[in-house]
Design a protein around this motif. Structure first.
Motif, mmCIF file in Angstrom:
data_model
loop_
_atom_site.group_PDB
_atom_site.id
_atom_site.type_symbol
_atom_site.label_atom_id
_atom_site.label_comp_id
_atom_site.label_asym_id
_atom_site.label_seq_id
_atom_site.Cartn_x
_atom_site.Cartn_y
_atom_site.Cartn_z
ATOM 1 N N LEU A 89 9.034 -0.925 -0.825
ATOM 2 C CA LEU A 89 7.859 -0.443 -0.102
ATOM 3 C C LEU A 89 6.659 -0.302 -1.027
ATOM 4 C CD1 LEU A 89 6.564 0.689 2.480
ATOM 5 C CD2 LEU A 89 7.435 2.946 1.830
ATOM 6 N N PHE A 90 6.862 0.317 -2.168
ATOM 7 C CA PHE A 90 5.757 0.501 -3.113
ATOM 8 C C PHE A 90 5.306 -0.837 -3.694
ATOM 9 C CE2 PHE A 90 7.654 4.951 -3.995
ATOM 10 C CZ PHE A 90 7.085 5.420 -2.821
ATOM 11 N N GLY A 91 6.261 -1.750 -3.915
ATOM 12 C CA GLY A 91 5.892 -3.067 -4.419
ATOM 13 C C GLY A 91 5.056 -3.841 -3.423
ATOM 14 N N LEU A 92 5.473 -3.836 -2.146
ATOM 15 C CA LEU A 92 4.690 -4.514 -1.107
ATOM 16 C C LEU A 92 3.327 -3.846 -0.930
ATOM 17 C CD1 LEU A 92 7.068 -5.480 1.861
ATOM 18 C CD2 LEU A 92 5.775 -7.000 0.356
ATOM 19 N N SER A 93 3.295 -2.524 -1.043
ATOM 20 C CA SER A 93 2.018 -1.809 -0.912
ATOM 21 C C SER A 93 1.068 -2.191 -2.038
ATOM 22 C CB SER A 93 2.261 -0.296 -0.923
ATOM 23 O OG SER A 93 3.047 0.102 0.183
ATOM 24 N N LEU A 116 0.282 -2.826 6.853
ATOM 25 C CA LEU A 116 1.030 -4.065 7.043
ATOM 26 C C LEU A 116 2.252 -4.122 6.135
ATOM 27 C CD1 LEU A 116 -1.597 -6.936 7.459
ATOM 28 C CD2 LEU A 116 -0.048 -5.981 9.157
ATOM 29 N N ALA A 117 2.113 -3.624 4.909
ATOM 30 C CA ALA A 117 3.234 -3.627 3.974
ATOM 31 C C ALA A 117 4.389 -2.796 4.530
ATOM 32 C CB ALA A 117 2.786 -3.090 2.624
ATOM 33 N N GLY A 118 4.088 -1.590 4.981
ATOM 34 C CA GLY A 118 5.127 -0.724 5.525
ATOM 35 C C GLY A 118 5.762 -1.303 6.776
ATOM 36 N N PHE A 119 4.931 -1.819 7.675
ATOM 37 C CA PHE A 119 5.445 -2.351 8.929
ATOM 38 C C PHE A 119 6.293 -3.595 8.689
ATOM 39 C CE2 PHE A 119 4.956 -4.812 12.921
ATOM 40 C CZ PHE A 119 5.497 -3.883 13.795
ATOM 41 N N ALA A 120 5.837 -4.483 7.796
ATOM 42 C CA ALA A 120 6.584 -5.706 7.507
ATOM 43 C C ALA A 120 7.958 -5.385 6.925
ATOM 44 C CB ALA A 120 5.792 -6.590 6.543
ATOM 45 N N LEU A 121 8.017 -4.436 5.994
ATOM 46 C CA LEU A 121 9.299 -4.067 5.408
ATOM 47 C C LEU A 121 10.206 -3.428 6.462
ATOM 48 C CD1 LEU A 121 11.081 -3.916 2.920
ATOM 49 C CD2 LEU A 121 10.053 -1.701 2.379
ATOM 50 N N GLY A 122 9.610 -2.638 7.363
ATOM 51 C CA GLY A 122 10.389 -2.042 8.449
ATOM 52 C C GLY A 122 11.010 -3.103 9.343
ATOM 53 N N LEU A 182 -3.542 9.906 -2.479
ATOM 54 C CA LEU A 182 -2.392 9.101 -2.883
ATOM 55 C C LEU A 182 -1.141 9.498 -2.096
ATOM 56 C CD1 LEU A 182 -0.924 7.074 -4.692
ATOM 57 C CD2 LEU A 182 -0.670 8.900 -6.398
ATOM 58 N N LEU A 183 -0.890 10.794 -1.999
ATOM 59 C CA LEU A 183 0.272 11.264 -1.240
ATOM 60 C C LEU A 183 0.161 10.870 0.230
ATOM 61 C CD1 LEU A 183 0.757 14.834 -2.781
ATOM 62 C CD2 LEU A 183 2.122 12.784 -3.222
ATOM 63 N N ALA A 184 -1.064 10.944 0.770
ATOM 64 C CA ALA A 184 -1.277 10.553 2.167
ATOM 65 C C ALA A 184 -1.014 9.060 2.359
ATOM 66 C CB ALA A 184 -2.698 10.901 2.599
ATOM 67 N N ASN A 185 -1.421 8.244 1.397
ATOM 68 C CA ASN A 185 -1.162 6.809 1.484
ATOM 69 C C ASN A 185 0.335 6.511 1.439
ATOM 70 O OD1 ASN A 185 -3.769 5.806 1.778
ATOM 71 N ND2 ASN A 185 -4.154 5.816 -0.420
ATOM 72 N N ILE A 186 1.069 7.266 0.620
ATOM 73 C CA ILE A 186 2.529 7.116 0.605
ATOM 74 C C ILE A 186 3.086 7.466 1.990
ATOM 75 C CG2 ILE A 186 4.686 8.006 -0.366
ATOM 76 C CD1 ILE A 186 3.170 8.465 -2.988
ATOM 77 N N GLY A 187 2.569 8.551 2.563
ATOM 78 C CA GLY A 187 2.996 8.937 3.908
ATOM 79 C C GLY A 187 2.660 7.881 4.941
ATOM 80 N N PHE A 188 1.468 7.282 4.823
ATOM 81 C CA PHE A 188 1.043 6.230 5.750
ATOM 82 C C PHE A 188 1.994 5.036 5.673
ATOM 83 C CE2 PHE A 188 -2.631 3.142 6.872
ATOM 84 C CZ PHE A 188 -2.246 3.147 8.202
ATOM 85 N N ALA A 189 2.316 4.624 4.443
ATOM 86 C CA ALA A 189 3.225 3.491 4.257
ATOM 87 C C ALA A 189 4.611 3.808 4.828
ATOM 88 C CB ALA A 189 3.324 3.154 2.769
ATOM 89 N N LEU A 190 5.097 5.024 4.592
ATOM 90 C CA LEU A 190 6.409 5.411 5.107
ATOM 91 C C LEU A 190 6.418 5.485 6.629
ATOM 92 C CD1 LEU A 190 7.451 8.138 2.504
ATOM 93 C CD2 LEU A 190 8.747 6.058 3.040
ATOM 94 N N VAL A 191 5.353 6.032 7.205
ATOM 95 C CA VAL A 191 5.267 6.116 8.664
ATOM 96 C C VAL A 191 5.327 4.729 9.287
ATOM 97 C CG1 VAL A 191 3.708 6.659 10.578
ATOM 98 C CG2 VAL A 191 4.094 8.345 8.779
ATOM 99 N N MET A 192 4.560 3.785 8.735
ATOM 100 C CA MET A 192 4.562 2.430 9.268
ATOM 101 C C MET A 192 5.895 1.737 8.996
ATOM 102 S SD MET A 192 1.766 2.539 10.751
ATOM 103 C CE MET A 192 2.014 0.944 11.495
#
Length: 386
Positions: free
Chosen positions: A227-231, A243-249, A60-70
């Motif tokens: 970010l969490f909502g899009l994820s 895609l969620a992280g990148f789109a929000l970025g 879960l923490l890694a997925n949060i990191g993945f979303a933030l990185v993107m």
């Protein structure tokens, strides 16, 4: 390993320092991410087995990191840079040419190794890493129309490959992935319109001033909520949180990212969640499978050299060789492909490690091209001095 607790978090934070430690060696010039991946490999399933990548909390923490990185990668795409607009036509033409060559090479490589992942290989070889290549170009103080054009090309290739990757990695689920991607794109468009309206009415400035005056970090909080909502929408529509992280970025980049928010994102992403994600990814890779399947070593080399060859096609349109090699630099897309392949069991044993090996080959060629460019652009000595 007995459970996931603060002792594990402390260990991950410590071994994550391998990235900055290797990056601090001038002659190596190893990207921070590579050091973190290597640390994960050493302490994960390939090496000592101290870190369990399958632990739900760690994942879960890694997925949060993945979303933030993107998310951060998306904010680095220069959407608002008006000077790039004049360079877009030529950059788009080169990106299409590179994509066509990569498609041919993808079919050839997939046939050669019998994996059936031609579309995935094509996307990988056509991709670029804005987060990796653009800082190198900037550090070398390269300027001029060719540099402006390759900047636009890298941004186009980076964005297109991130969108296409979920469709290419699992062809059978491509229609469902396409619908999920459209859902994310629709949500991102609505967010852009809402945020743009708030910007025009001055609401954003008022929130910024109020947050700064009271140290509430409201912009960061709102960004994380979005970010969490899009994820959550991405996962419910069977689309990667990438895609969620990148789109929000991209949305934040199009509106204009406040410097305070950029610093805050840098702190939580590069300071904790980003390293944790890359350590997790390294821990999840089974590099020993490369020894059991040595053909995948050749696959990794083929993917890396294929990417350089595909981007070298830009030379046909007058692009300097050095900049063509810069545009071949890969990291985010291979990382995302390895992550998706690991989580969804879409790749063969050792194939995820081969994808990362291919990325390392492009990073090596980029380093060589950077050294060459540095020599070419080195100021001539003053013959009258002394």
């Amino acid at each position: 390993m007995a459970g996931f607790g603060f002792h594990t978090l402390a260990l991950i934070a410590i071994i994550g320092l391998t990235g900055p430690a290797l990056a601090a060696v001038p002659r190596l010039r190893v990207p921070v991410i590579i050091g973190e991946l290597v640390a994960g490999i050493v302490f994960g399933r390939t090496g000592l087995g101290v870190i369990d990548h399958s632990d739900p909390t760690f994942t879960l923490l890694a997925n949060i990191g993945f979303a933030l990185v993107m998310f951060v990668v998306g904010t680095h795409v220069p959407v608002r840079d008006t000077t790039l607009r004049t360079a877009i036509p030529k950059a788009l033409l080169r990106a299409v040419l590179v994509g066509a060559v990569a498609a041919v090479l993808g079919v050839a490589v997939a046939h050669m190794f019998g994996t059936g992942h031609a579309a995935l290989y094509a996307v990988l070889m056509a991709s670029s890493s804005a987060a990796l290549a653009l800082p190198v170009i900037d550090s070398l103080h390269l300027r001029g129309p060719h540099v402006l054009s390759v900047t636009a090309q890298i941004a186009i290739a980076d964005a297109a490959s991130i969108v296409l990757l979920p469709l290419a990695i699992d062809i059978q689920r491509a229609p469902r992935a396409a619908l999920g991607a459209l859902a994310i794109a629709g949500c991102a468009t609505v967010l852009f319109l809402l945020l743009r309206a708030g910007y025009v009415r001055g609401l954003r400035k008022r929130v910024h001033r109020y947050s700064e005056a009271h140290d509430f970090a409201l912009e960061l909080r709102f960004s994380l909520i979005l970010l969490f909502g899009l994820s959550a929408i991405a996962l419910s529509t069977h689309v990667s949180i990438m895609l969620a992280g990148f789109a929000l970025g991209l949305v934040v980049s199009a509106i204009g990212e406040p410097r305070r928010l950029a610093r805050q994102l840098f702190g939580i992403t590069d300071g904790f969640f980003g390293p944790l994600f890359f350590v997790w990814l390294g821990a999840s890779l089974q590099v020993r499978e490369l020894a059991d399947h040595p053909e995948f070593i050749a696959l990794g080399v083929a993917l890396g050299l294929g990417a350089v060859l595909a981007h070298g096609a830009g030379r046909l349109l007058g692009q300097p060789v050095t900049l063509a090699v810069f545009s071949a630099a890969q990291l985010g897309v291979p990382v995302a492909a390895a992550t998706l392949g690991t989580e969804q069991h879409l790749l063969e044993p050792g194939e995820s490690a081969a994808l990362m090996l291919g990325a390392l080959v492009t990073i090596a060629t980029t380093s060589i091209a950077g050294a060459v460019a540095a020599r070419v652009n080195q100021p001539a000595p003053d013959v009258h001095s002394g």
